[in-house]
Design an enzyme around this catalytic site. Structure first.
Site, PDB file in Angstrom:
ATOM      1  N   ASP A  30      -7.919  -5.557   0.246  1.00 42.77           N
ATOM      2  CA  ASP A  30      -8.510  -6.504  -0.808  1.00 42.77           C
ATOM      3  C   ASP A  30      -7.988  -7.982  -0.731  1.00 42.77           C
ATOM      4  OD1 ASP A  30      -9.803  -4.436  -2.322  1.00 42.77           O
ATOM      5  OD2 ASP A  30      -7.802  -3.597  -2.939  1.00 42.77           O
ATOM      6  N   HIS A  58       0.891  -1.186   0.012  1.00 38.16           N
ATOM      7  CA  HIS A  58       0.007  -0.119  -0.006  1.00 38.16           C
ATOM      8  C   HIS A  58       0.908   1.161   0.145  1.00 38.16           C
ATOM      9  CE1 HIS A  58      -3.188   2.737   1.095  1.00 38.16           C
ATOM     10  NE2 HIS A  58      -3.994   1.736   0.415  1.00 38.16           N
TER      11      HIS A  58
HETATM   12  N1  CMC Z   1       4.147  -7.366  -4.935  1.00 40.22           N
HETATM   13  C1  CMC Z   1       5.597  -7.270  -5.037  1.00 40.22           C
HETATM   14  N2  CMC Z   1       6.245  -6.158  -5.063  1.00 40.22           N
HETATM   15  C2  CMC Z   1       5.475  -5.177  -4.546  1.00 40.22           C
HETATM   16  C3  CMC Z   1       3.996  -5.195  -4.498  1.00 40.22           C
HETATM   17  C4  CMC Z   1       3.376  -6.294  -4.402  1.00 40.22           C
HETATM   18  N3  CMC Z   1       2.270  -6.311  -4.310  1.00 40.22           N
HETATM   19  N4  CMC Z   1       3.759  -3.925  -4.002  1.00 40.22           N
HETATM   20  C5  CMC Z   1       4.785  -3.230  -4.018  1.00 40.22           C
HETATM   21  N5  CMC Z   1       6.077  -3.894  -4.213  1.00 40.22           N
HETATM   22  C6  CMC Z   1       7.458  -3.536  -4.427  1.00 40.22           C
HETATM   23  C7  CMC Z   1       7.709  -2.692  -5.880  1.00 40.22           C
HETATM   24  O1  CMC Z   1       8.015  -3.661  -6.586  1.00 40.22           O
HETATM   25  C8  CMC Z   1       8.665  -1.825  -5.404  1.00 40.22           C
HETATM   26  O2  CMC Z   1       9.849  -2.473  -5.141  1.00 40.22           O
HETATM   27  P1  CMC Z   1      11.335  -1.657  -5.561  1.00 40.22           P
HETATM   28  O3  CMC Z   1      11.386  -0.464  -4.715  1.00 40.22           O
HETATM   29  O4  CMC Z   1      12.413  -2.829  -5.186  1.00 40.22           O
HETATM   30  O5  CMC Z   1      11.269  -1.167  -7.094  1.00 40.22           O
HETATM   31  C9  CMC Z   1       8.410  -1.206  -3.756  1.00 40.22           C
HETATM   32  O6  CMC Z   1       7.578  -2.561  -3.385  1.00 40.22           O
HETATM   33  C10 CMC Z   1       7.357  -0.111  -3.792  1.00 40.22           C
HETATM   34  O7  CMC Z   1       6.422  -0.248  -4.495  1.00 40.22           O
HETATM   35  P2  CMC Z   1       5.587   0.896  -5.293  1.00 40.22           P
HETATM   36  O8  CMC Z   1       5.017   0.579  -6.549  1.00 40.22           O
HETATM   37  O9  CMC Z   1       6.597   1.844  -5.693  1.00 40.22           O
HETATM   38  O10 CMC Z   1       4.611   1.312  -4.281  1.00 40.22           O
HETATM   39  P3  CMC Z   1       3.215   2.162  -4.588  1.00 40.22           P
HETATM   40  O11 CMC Z   1       3.145   2.774  -3.335  1.00 40.22           O
HETATM   41  O12 CMC Z   1       3.581   3.034  -5.804  1.00 40.22           O
HETATM   42  O13 CMC Z   1       2.377   1.073  -4.769  1.00 40.22           O
HETATM   43  C11 CMC Z   1       0.513  -0.159  -4.869  1.00 40.22           C
HETATM   44  C12 CMC Z   1       1.195   0.760  -3.873  1.00 40.22           C
HETATM   45  C13 CMC Z   1      -0.656  -0.686  -3.872  1.00 40.22           C
HETATM   46  C14 CMC Z   1      -0.212   0.149  -6.001  1.00 40.22           C
HETATM   47  C15 CMC Z   1       1.382  -1.580  -4.757  1.00 40.22           C
HETATM   48  O14 CMC Z   1       1.681  -1.958  -3.477  1.00 40.22           O
HETATM   49  C16 CMC Z   1       0.771  -2.690  -5.503  1.00 40.22           C
HETATM   50  O15 CMC Z   1       0.806  -2.752  -6.716  1.00 40.22           O
HETATM   51  N6  CMC Z   1       0.070  -3.735  -4.800  1.00 40.22           N
HETATM   52  C17 CMC Z   1      -0.702  -4.674  -5.378  1.00 40.22           C
HETATM   53  C18 CMC Z   1      -1.908  -4.372  -6.122  1.00 40.22           C
HETATM   54  C19 CMC Z   1      -3.089  -3.992  -4.800  1.00 40.22           C
HETATM   55  O16 CMC Z   1      -3.077  -5.077  -3.847  1.00 40.22           O
HETATM   56  N7  CMC Z   1      -3.582  -2.911  -4.884  1.00 40.22           N
HETATM   57  C20 CMC Z   1      -4.632  -2.795  -3.718  1.00 40.22           C
HETATM   58  C21 CMC Z   1      -4.385  -1.695  -2.906  1.00 40.22           C
HETATM   59  S1  CMC Z   1      -5.237  -1.138  -1.393  1.00 40.22           S
HETATM   60  C22 CMC Z   1      -6.781  -0.929  -1.989  1.00 40.22           C
HETATM   61  C23 CMC Z   1      -6.967   0.571  -2.606  1.00 40.22           C
HETATM   62  O17 CMC Z   1      -6.810   1.306  -1.680  1.00 40.22           O
HETATM   63  O18 CMC Z   1      -7.088   0.715  -3.773  1.00 40.22           O
END
Ligand code: CMC
Length: 427
Positions: A361, A304
């Site tokens: 989720d 998140h």
């Molecule tokens: N699986 C694998 N790696 C992950 C995941 C994941 N679910 N989430 C984040 N990471 C890694 C990402 O690859 C990155 O790694 P590095 O720094 O080594 O490159 C690091 O963690 C930071 O990730 P980010 O994408 O920069 O973080 P963000 O804050 O931009 O993204 C997120 C947040 C929710 C989009 C992401 O965690 C994700 O894609 N999760 C899976 C989808 C998901 O479950 N979404 C529902 C969110 S809760 C409901 C809502 O509020 O919408």
């Protein structure tokens, strides 16, 4: 006393005021930076940018705190109804008994949708995703109810109309997609029970209201009711900032919620768990894929932007999934897979170092499955739950005396000025 931050560039210093929120959060106000210095700021994904001051929802991502109008979400999930929580978010305070009754009567009175709207549904191909249909139908409501958006009374009516009709529209889309007769709302049922009845009642199998399932839906919707400046709420605010009507702003929010990184994750989690079962239950393979930087796959339901600990909504949903499935005595093999996956991921160094925990989720789809909701309706369920938050955020933004159209800037990286070349001279 106002605090200031100083930015020094090219030998000149700029004093920028620091704003402090009621929970001690601090923000540097850079709104005069461009005019004073010619500089803009860059912030990919807006992760270090505040876009508004808001009195609606407080989140602390380190401590796993979520409060609506100051009230912990755990207390609302325990004691409140979805309707009351919606009132709280939109009006800023809990209603008196009389106000809540008036609100209920209004939602009941507005629950029918214009019969002509049914024709719209027939225009969609049979396998259209319900999120696309919902976004279009909400936008279409404006053509049917174009009046009354300039006075306070009109705005209140429009907000109530949307809150009431969204569940009718969602249930209608499900019934029509199955080729079944549409079920009308009933005045004797609560907001949540009414929705379930519209979804599942049938002339050949009358729907038996189950209080346990109604309560599960109530909690699910309360937990989704607002989440400050997330992707879809930001879409509602940005689109709304052009002074568009409420229906169009909410329609944009629904479209934004659809993505698998946002609200679409609840559907993506179940599809991921089903694939694990189909592939013989190899959990390690999924974890390895999620860690592989060359693979765009992510572990859905994990991670998140704000929470760097267990999502407080996820904790409640997980307990509810357990309780519900135990009570129903119909085991769901996906719950066992989900639990195994959570244990394996939380032991893995990659997930520990990246502070990746289950979000709302991860287990919510299992609750929806137990209620009987089909997978392609999961994100629609999230949208109905998030509607009070979107409305409250839209209202707060239009009531803000400092309201401005949202118009960010960019750093241009394309070609510098060059001449147009007539087509026969181009190589
Ligand atoms: N699986 C694998 N790696 C992950 C995941 C994941 N679910 N989430 C984040 N990471 C890694 C990402 O690859 C990155 O790694 P590095 O720094 O080594 O490159 C690091 O963690 C930071 O990730 P980010 O994408 O920069 O973080 P963000 O804050 O931009 O993204 C997120 C947040 C929710 C989009 C992401 O965690 C994700 O894609 N999760 C899976 C989808 C998901 O479950 N979404 C529902 C969110 S809760 C409901 C809502 O509020 O919408």
């Amino acid at each position: 006393m106002t605090e200031f931050a100083t930015l020094t560039y090219n030998g000149k210093s700029y004093q920028l005021p620091v704003l402090t929120g009621t929970e001690g959060e601090k923000a540097i106000d850079i709104s005069t930076l461009k005019t004073r210095s010619g500089l803009i700021t860059m912030d990919n994904g807006l992760s270090s940018t505040g876009v508004c001051q808001s009195a609606i929802t407080f989140m602390d991502g380190e401590k796993g705190i979520l409060r609506y109008r100051g009230i912990p979400v755990e207390q609302l999930a325990e004691y409140s109804s979805f309707k009351e929580t919606a009132y709280l978010l939109i009006n800023g305070r809990l209603p008196s008994r009389k106000e809540l009754t008036r609100f209920s009567v209004l939602l009941n009175d507005l629950s029918l949708v214009h019969e002509d709207l049914r024709e719209f549904y027939r225009g969609f191909p049979r396998h259209s995703h319900p999120m696309g249909i919902l976004s279009s139908m909400v936008n279409a409501l404006r053509s049917f109810y174009p009046e009354l958006e300039t006075t306070d009374e009109g705005i209140n009516l429009t907000m109530a109309r949307l809150l009431s009709k969204i569940r009718t529209l969602a249930a209608m889309s499900y019934k029509i997609s199955r080729g079944h007769r549409v079920v009308y709302p009933r005045p004797d049922l609560t907001y949540c029970a009414n929705f379930l009845n519209m979804m599942f009642d049938s002339p050949v199998r009358p729907y038996q209201i189950d209080d346990e399932l109604v309560s599960a839906l109530r909690v699910f919707w309360i937990l989704h009711a607002d989440h400050e400046q997330n992707c879809s709420t930001t879409a509602v605010r940005v689109v709304g900032s052009g002074r568009v009507n409420l229906y169009a702003a909410i329609s944009a929010g629904i479209a934004a919620l659809w993505g698998p990184l946002h609200g679409g994750a609840n559907q993506a989690v179940i599809e991921m768990l089903e694939k694990i079962v189909k592939d013989g239950g190899n959990i390690q393979k999924v974890i390895d894929r999620a860690k592989d930087r060359k693979d765009p796959f992510r572990l859905f339901g994990f991670g998140h932007r704000v929470y760097k600990t267990y999502d407080p909504r996820g904790k409640i949903i997980k307990k509810m999934a357990d309780r519900l499935l135990e009570k129903q005595r119909v085991p769901d093999p996906l719950l066992d897979i989900a639990k195994e996956l959570e244990i394996a991921a939380r032991k893995d160094d990659y997930f520990i170092e990246h502070h990746l925990y289950p979000n709302v989720d991860f287990y919510s789809g299992l609750v929806l499955r137990a209620i009987g909701i089909p997978t392609n309706m999961f994100t629609v369920m999230f949208a109905i739950g998030r509607l009070p938050g979107w409305i409250a955020q839209w209202k707060e933004s239009i009531d803000d005396p400092g309201w401005k159209i949202t118009r960010p800037r960019q750093v241009y990286t394309g070609p510098t000025c060059r001449d147009y070349i007539p087509i026969d001279q181009r190589t």
